[in-house]
Design an enzyme around this catalytic site. Structure first.
Site: not given
Ligand code: AMP
Length: 175
Positions: A99, A62
């Site tokens: 996780e 995205r």
């Molecule tokens: P993080 O590494 O945990 O910051 O996760 C970020 C990545 O996961 C990004 O590329 C987001 O597109 C996706 N992502 C994580 N949580 C969500 C959420 N609640 N809704 C949509 N996309 C998410």
């Protein structure tokens, strides 16, 4: 209406996707509205210009949808960071912990000249692991990461903690 309110009005929460307990921030209603999508890209392009970036980097998948038009808006080129095995040339890889399990991002090793100022863009800042890995990978390739730009920050997951000292811009922060 402020840009943050406009974006908030075009998001959809999908509970328990892709797994139980996660509330997925669905940006497809925003993308489907030409006026709201256009204003969003203008905002992101302005950030890219403000920090003096020379290239915009999008995170699969995205992040691509936002970073490519924001790059063009700022008159700049676009670089994709992809999931493993998708890029055809020689790549650099950065692995990071999820996780449960592990993920990785790749970029073409010759995508960026040393010292190039880049902005990293993605739709959601959650735990920050993806963005931190992206910034580390780009720095390993010689880039200077002058900013990270997100549409939505999920503040309760404290992703900022993984990005200390970095210039962050989140269009919309939700608790
Ligand atoms: P993080 O590494 O945990 O910051 O996760 C970020 C990545 O996961 C990004 O590329 C987001 O597109 C996706 N992502 C994580 N949580 C969500 C959420 N609640 N809704 C949509 N996309 C998410």
């Amino acid at each position: 209406m402020s840009i943050a309110k406009l974006v908030a009005a075009h998001l959809r929460d999908i509970p328990d996707f892709p797994q139980p307990g996660v509330v997925f921030k669905d940006i497809t209603p925003l993308l489907a509205d030409g006026e709201a999508f256009g204003q969003t890209i203008e905002y992101l392009g302005d950030f890219v210009e403000r920090v003096g970036a020379e290239l915009v980097v999008g995170i699969e998948a995205r992040g691509f949808i936002l970073a490519a038009p924001a790059a063009l808006q700022a008159g700049l080129g676009f670089i994709p960071l992809r999931k493993p095995g998708k890029l055809p040339g020689v790549t650099l890889r950065e692995s990071y912990a999820l996780e449960y399990g592990e993920a990785a991002l790749e970029m073409h090793e010759d995508a960026i000249r040393s010292g190039t100022r880049v902005v990293v863009m993605d739709d959601v800042l959650a735990t920050g692991g993806t963005a931190a890995a992206a910034a580390d990978l780009l720095e390993r390739a010689g880039a200077e990461v002058v900013g990270l730009s997100f549409l939505i920050e999920l503040a309760s997951l404290r992703g900022r903690v993984k990005l200390p000292g970095r210039s962050l811009d989140c269009l919309l922060t939700v608790p």
